[in-house]
Motif scaffolding. Sequence first.
Motif, PDB file in Angstrom:
ATOM      1  N   VAL A  61       9.562  20.399   1.566  1.00 32.38           N
ATOM      2  CA  VAL A  61      10.447  19.985   2.665  1.00 32.38           C
ATOM      3  C   VAL A  61      10.458  18.461   2.753  1.00 32.38           C
ATOM      4  CG1 VAL A  61      10.715  19.991   5.187  1.00 32.38           C
ATOM      5  CG2 VAL A  61      10.049  22.101   4.010  1.00 32.38           C
ATOM      6  N   VAL A  62       9.265  17.875   2.687  1.00 31.80           N
ATOM      7  CA  VAL A  62       9.138  16.421   2.816  1.00 31.80           C
ATOM      8  C   VAL A  62       9.836  15.717   1.647  1.00 31.80           C
ATOM      9  CG1 VAL A  62       7.401  14.578   2.668  1.00 31.80           C
ATOM     10  CG2 VAL A  62       7.114  16.434   4.314  1.00 31.80           C
ATOM     11  N   LYS A  63       9.652  16.221   0.434  1.00 32.82           N
ATOM     12  CA  LYS A  63      10.326  15.607  -0.732  1.00 32.82           C
ATOM     13  C   LYS A  63      11.839  15.639  -0.563  1.00 32.82           C
ATOM     14  CE  LYS A  63       6.909  17.071  -4.082  1.00 32.82           C
ATOM     15  NZ  LYS A  63       6.606  18.171  -4.986  1.00 32.82           N
ATOM     16  N   ASP A  64      12.366  16.785  -0.124  1.00 34.57           N
ATOM     17  CA  ASP A  64      13.820  16.930   0.026  1.00 34.57           C
ATOM     18  C   ASP A  64      14.355  15.952   1.076  1.00 34.57           C
ATOM     19  OD1 ASP A  64      13.570  18.975  -1.795  1.00 34.57           O
ATOM     20  OD2 ASP A  64      13.797  20.602  -0.338  1.00 34.57           O
ATOM     21  N   LEU A  65      13.628  15.837   2.207  1.00 39.65           N
ATOM     22  CA  LEU A  65      14.103  14.957   3.284  1.00 39.65           C
ATOM     23  C   LEU A  65      14.021  13.490   2.871  1.00 39.65           C
ATOM     24  CD1 LEU A  65      12.482  16.787   6.350  1.00 39.65           C
ATOM     25  CD2 LEU A  65      14.942  16.548   5.903  1.00 39.65           C
ATOM     26  N   ILE A  66      12.965  13.113   2.155  1.00 45.51           N
ATOM     27  CA  ILE A  66      12.822  11.709   1.719  1.00 45.51           C
ATOM     28  C   ILE A  66      13.957  11.351   0.754  1.00 45.51           C
ATOM     29  CG2 ILE A  66      11.421  10.148   0.292  1.00 45.51           C
ATOM     30  CD1 ILE A  66       8.929  11.350   1.594  1.00 45.51           C
ATOM     31  N   ALA A  67      14.225  12.246  -0.206  1.00 47.98           N
ATOM     32  CA  ALA A  67      15.273  11.951  -1.195  1.00 47.98           C
ATOM     33  C   ALA A  67      16.614  11.736  -0.497  1.00 47.98           C
ATOM     34  CB  ALA A  67      15.366  13.090  -2.209  1.00 47.98           C
ATOM     35  N   LEU A  68      16.887  12.583   0.477  1.00 46.92           N
ATOM     36  CA  LEU A  68      18.159  12.501   1.196  1.00 46.92           C
ATOM     37  C   LEU A  68      18.243  11.215   2.022  1.00 46.92           C
ATOM     38  CD1 LEU A  68      20.360  14.638   1.264  1.00 46.92           C
ATOM     39  CD2 LEU A  68      19.295  15.576   3.319  1.00 46.92           C
ATOM     40  N   GLN A  69      17.157  10.886   2.711  1.00 47.75           N
ATOM     41  CA  GLN A  69      17.158   9.700   3.572  1.00 47.75           C
ATOM     42  C   GLN A  69      17.309   8.426   2.734  1.00 47.75           C
ATOM     43  OE1 GLN A  69      17.459   9.697   6.686  1.00 47.75           O
ATOM     44  NE2 GLN A  69      16.862   7.658   7.397  1.00 47.75           N
ATOM     45  N   LEU A  70      16.638   8.389   1.576  1.00 42.27           N
ATOM     46  CA  LEU A  70      16.735   7.180   0.745  1.00 42.27           C
ATOM     47  C   LEU A  70      18.137   7.055   0.139  1.00 42.27           C
ATOM     48  CD1 LEU A  70      13.246   7.157  -1.032  1.00 42.27           C
ATOM     49  CD2 LEU A  70      14.011   5.713   0.872  1.00 42.27           C
ATOM     50  N   ALA A  71      18.769   8.211  -0.157  1.00 38.04           N
ATOM     51  CA  ALA A  71      20.108   8.161  -0.762  1.00 38.04           C
ATOM     52  C   ALA A  71      21.185   7.867   0.272  1.00 38.04           C
ATOM     53  CB  ALA A  71      20.405   9.486  -1.469  1.00 38.04           C
ATOM     54  N   HIS A  72      21.097   8.489   1.430  1.00 34.45           N
ATOM     55  CA  HIS A  72      22.135   8.315   2.460  1.00 34.45           C
ATOM     56  C   HIS A  72      21.444   8.259   3.802  1.00 34.45           C
ATOM     57  CE1 HIS A  72      24.629  10.371  -0.606  1.00 34.45           C
ATOM     58  NE2 HIS A  72      23.685  11.280  -0.602  1.00 34.45           N
ATOM     59  N   GLY A  73      20.995   7.125   4.221  1.00 32.45           N
ATOM     60  CA  GLY A  73      20.382   7.069   5.548  1.00 32.45           C
ATOM     61  C   GLY A  73      19.976   5.662   5.874  1.00 32.45           C
TER      62      GLY A  73
END
Length: 394
Positions: free
Chosen positions: A105-117
């Motif tokens: 869960v943490v890996k998925d959220l970090i990847a998303l935040q770094l890409a679009h956030g």
Amino acid sequence: MHTTVGIVGAGPAGLLLARLLHNAGIDSVVLERRDRAYVEQRQRAGMLEQATADALRAAGAGARMDREGMPHHGIELRFGRRAHRIDFPSLTGGRSVMVYAQTEVVKDLIALQLAHGGPLLFDAEVTSVEGADSDSPAIRYLHEGREQTLTCDYVIGCDGFHGVARHAIPASVRTVYERTYPYSWLGILAEAPPVYAELVYAHSERGFALASMRSATVSRLYLQVPNGTDPAHWSDGRIWDELDARFATDGDPGWKLERGPVTSKAVLPMRSHVVEPMRHGRVFLAGDAAHIVPPTGAKGLNLAAADVIVLARALALWRRTGSTRLLDAYSDTCLRRVWRAEHFSYFMTTTLHTDPAQSAFETRLQLSQLERVAASPHAAAELAENYTGLPLAH
Ligand code: APR
Ligand code: PHB
């Protein structure tokens, strides 16, 4: 630097909040003391309630969970050398859970935040949160060798049990409720396919054991051990023998775990802890920063998700209309659910573990309670509703 919402901590609470705010058009900055690899590898539980899985999907972080996660429709309870299945959908009007590790869960959220956030800074240690009573609270942090300040409209402490944000709530208005337990868990990860289709929670004369899983090839297993246990004193062979002994039933005497290389071994303390209130002025606490549950029942991540779902809705209302109505209700709204989960986690823990000081009378009471759950659809439904998660409004 100024942002609308300053978030301390990039565990599941801080990361999911940042995603939900991003989707609502509210900017935020996340400050995390550790590095990315550390945060992504920290071993935690792996059971998502339906509302948590739905929130991850709504945050845009559900694709890999839906591919690789394992939907589970029940659990098995073992006690008195017998096995009983608790079927979730029939007892709860259709609810289930998802087995998907918190690390993922943490890996998925970090990847998303770094890409679009908004900004997500690692190696950024927050030293204090100041001005909770002012219009513009400030976060002081150390990053790249310098002390820096982030001013915010709101600060959210998602910095876990050892965080600093809760100190922004003055001691004079803060109450802590706590209980520790006279046992810990020895948790292992093993490269061994789970032979059980669902999670197995076992009460036995030798103490509690839990069989969970991370994938079709990786098992996650836990044993009750005395507080202060050194994992080095537990050889792999001793762990497997003890697990087999605690899961043994008379109905299926041949049942044994599949063994494989043990890749991680750690002792986890058990604690219940609640900080009230969860808000002071413009500083809010979410997740482990505000409450800890013992892991029996896997409520920690789900409570963290519920807090930030409530908070993101409240901040969205404030941003849209200027109303602080939901922000003002935040602490009370969350604490109702928190105390329900505290009770359930305490119930699961004290019903399934053997307190070293427990009398034969108390063991009989535990077995009677477990018999009741096995025999009565009402008692089983109470367990199943709490396990799969009560609706968010509760
Ligand atoms: N400055 C910046 N970051 C900090 C600070 C600080 N002073 N103190 C702590 N942190 C970070 C930690 O390094 C950690 O990454 O805050 C984060 C808190 O994350 P978690 O402990 O995972 O807490 P939370 O996000 O509330 O998630 C709750 O974690 O413990 C489990 O069972 C619990 O699954 C549940 C989940
Ligand atoms: C886990 O998979 O790590 C897990 C599952 C259920 C629990 C606790 C931990 O109750």
